[in-house]
Every structure is written in structure tokens, then in C-alpha cells.
Design a protein around this motif. Sequence first.
Motif, PDB file in Angstrom:
ATOM      1  N   ARG A 149       0.815  -1.220   0.000  1.00  0.00           N
ATOM      2  CA  ARG A 149       0.000   0.000   0.000  1.00  0.00           C
ATOM      3  C   ARG A 149       0.848   1.270   0.000  1.00  0.00           C
ATOM      4  NH1 ARG A 149      -2.269  -2.271   4.570  1.00  0.00           N
ATOM      5  NH2 ARG A 149      -1.774  -0.377   5.705  1.00  0.00           N
ATOM      6  N   ALA A 150       1.931   1.254   0.751  1.00  0.00           N
ATOM      7  CA  ALA A 150       2.709   2.488   0.937  1.00  0.00           C
ATOM      8  C   ALA A 150       3.808   2.692  -0.098  1.00  0.00           C
ATOM      9  CB  ALA A 150       3.320   2.481   2.331  1.00  0.00           C
ATOM     10  N   ALA A 151       4.245   1.623  -0.781  1.00  0.00           N
ATOM     11  CA  ALA A 151       5.397   1.717  -1.701  1.00  0.00           C
ATOM     12  C   ALA A 151       5.159   2.726  -2.825  1.00  0.00           C
ATOM     13  CB  ALA A 151       5.722   0.348  -2.277  1.00  0.00           C
ATOM     14  N   ALA A 152       3.991   2.705  -3.446  1.00  0.00           N
ATOM     15  CA  ALA A 152       3.704   3.611  -4.573  1.00  0.00           C
ATOM     16  C   ALA A 152       3.734   5.069  -4.116  1.00  0.00           C
ATOM     17  CB  ALA A 152       2.365   3.272  -5.203  1.00  0.00           C
ATOM     18  N   LEU A 153       3.135   5.363  -2.956  1.00  0.00           N
ATOM     19  CA  LEU A 153       3.118   6.744  -2.447  1.00  0.00           C
ATOM     20  C   LEU A 153       4.530   7.230  -2.114  1.00  0.00           C
ATOM     21  CD1 LEU A 153       0.020   6.543  -0.059  1.00  0.00           C
ATOM     22  CD2 LEU A 153       0.119   7.649  -2.300  1.00  0.00           C
ATOM     23  N   MET A 154       5.299   6.382  -1.441  1.00  0.00           N
ATOM     24  CA  MET A 154       6.657   6.760  -1.058  1.00  0.00           C
ATOM     25  C   MET A 154       7.566   6.897  -2.285  1.00  0.00           C
ATOM     26  SD  MET A 154       7.108   4.449   2.375  1.00  0.00           S
ATOM     27  CE  MET A 154       8.678   5.066   2.876  1.00  0.00           C
ATOM     28  N   ALA A 155       7.375   5.998  -3.245  1.00  0.00           N
ATOM     29  CA  ALA A 155       8.192   6.054  -4.465  1.00  0.00           C
ATOM     30  C   ALA A 155       7.922   7.344  -5.229  1.00  0.00           C
ATOM     31  CB  ALA A 155       7.915   4.840  -5.343  1.00  0.00           C
ATOM     32  N   LEU A 158       9.647  10.243  -3.456  1.00  0.00           N
ATOM     33  CA  LEU A 158      11.108  10.196  -3.544  1.00  0.00           C
ATOM     34  C   LEU A 158      11.617  10.082  -4.976  1.00  0.00           C
ATOM     35  CD1 LEU A 158      11.744   7.781  -0.542  1.00  0.00           C
ATOM     36  CD2 LEU A 158      12.077  10.251  -0.573  1.00  0.00           C
ATOM     37  N   GLY A 159      10.722   9.908  -5.927  1.00  0.00           N
ATOM     38  CA  GLY A 159      11.118   9.786  -7.322  1.00  0.00           C
ATOM     39  C   GLY A 159      11.788   8.467  -7.625  1.00  0.00           C
ATOM     40  N   LEU A 160      11.348   7.395  -7.030  1.00  0.00           N
ATOM     41  CA  LEU A 160      11.925   6.067  -7.240  1.00  0.00           C
ATOM     42  C   LEU A 160      10.941   5.161  -7.956  1.00  0.00           C
ATOM     43  CD1 LEU A 160      13.400   5.498  -3.671  1.00  0.00           C
ATOM     44  CD2 LEU A 160      14.717   6.115  -5.697  1.00  0.00           C
ATOM     45  N   GLU A 161      11.436   4.017  -8.373  1.00  0.00           N
ATOM     46  CA  GLU A 161      10.616   2.986  -9.006  1.00  0.00           C
ATOM     47  C   GLU A 161       9.762   2.314  -7.916  1.00  0.00           C
ATOM     48  OE1 GLU A 161       9.060   0.859 -11.991  1.00  0.00           O
ATOM     49  OE2 GLU A 161      10.607   2.370 -12.320  1.00  0.00           O
ATOM     50  N   PRO A 162       8.416   2.235  -8.084  1.00  0.00           N
ATOM     51  CA  PRO A 162       7.555   1.634  -7.054  1.00  0.00           C
ATOM     52  C   PRO A 162       7.935   0.199  -6.695  1.00  0.00           C
ATOM     53  CG  PRO A 162       6.211   2.824  -8.613  1.00  0.00           C
ATOM     54  CD  PRO A 162       7.612   2.822  -9.168  1.00  0.00           C
TER      55      PRO A 162
END
Length: 188
Positions: A149-155, A158-162
Motif C-alpha cells: 500500500r505504501a510503496a507507490a506513495l513513497m516512491a 522520492l522519485g523512485l521505481e515503485p
Amino acid sequence: MRMQGMSERQYAAHAGLSRGAIQKAKTAGRLVLYPDGSIDATASDRRRAETTDLSKTRKPPVPKLKPVPEAAVTAVGDTLREQGLMAPAVGGGTTFLQAKTANEVLKAQERRIRLQKLKGELIDRSRATLLIFRLAREERDAWVNWPARAAALMAAELGLEPSTMQKALEKHVRAHLDELAEVRPDFR
């Protein structure tokens, strides 16, 4: 006029016999009497000892005592010690008073526990363990699902790959959950 020795009743109590047995011994001449008819206890004890055929005397009945389990004796000692009272020495036996005191203490403790249950201050241990287990499982499941759930929002922040972010989060969450799995609460 005052008697010099003991009456039949007094001597019977002294000798641990019935008054009828004392009267029979008196008739048989096995007692020493003073001139006033009272019994000379010391001389009569001696004469009775000399003239008594031990093979014809009744043995006092041996009380039939049931063996007391060691666990019960230990429980009595533990209860007395918990209350700051003197417990019997190991292998020394328990007196009736000690056992009765321990029994009364246990009854009082039982009543206190029953009252605490009625007031809702105590709960069933198995029920509490089940509830804690269920809550811990729900918490674990929530943490296992959190990286997805949180990976896409954090990515995005931070401008990272989900997918990279999700793998990193899952790795750290699983490591932390493995640490928590090692903890074993002591339910004494």
C-alpha cells in the motif's frame, strides 16, 4: 475432713482408666489405700505396674491415618510461607493447626478471586491468550500488507521505481517481524 489421696474418679482420670476399672482394681487389692479410703496414687501406680499382666491388657487402638500426599503437604507449606507464617520443616510433618490455617487462607484467597471475577477484575487466561494471539496476528498481517500500500506513495514522493521501493520495504518489514517472532512472553 480432707482426704489424704485421690478419689476413685480422680485416680481414674490420672491413670487413664474408667471408674469401673478402678473399682475392680480396688476390689482385687491392686490399689494402695490410705486409712480414710482414698487412693495413694504413687504407690497404686507401682502396684498396678507390678501386678498387671501386659498380655491381657487391651492395646489402645492405633488410629487409622490416611497418608497425606506430599503435594498437599507442600501446598500447605507454600500457602503458609506466602502469608508470612511459619511453614513446617521439610519432612517434619504438618500440625493440625498449620493445615487448618493454610486451609482458611486458601478459602479466603478463593473467595477473593471469585469476587474479583464477579467484578470483572480477572479474566479467563485461555480467553486472554486467544485474544492476544488474534490481535498479534492481525497486527502482523497489517504490517505484511503495508509495503504494497505504501510503496507507490513513497516512491512517488522520492522519485523512485515503485517495485524497488516495495521490495526494500518488504525486506525491512519481514526482518522486523522475524525479530518480533523470537519474543516469547512469560505467562506465569
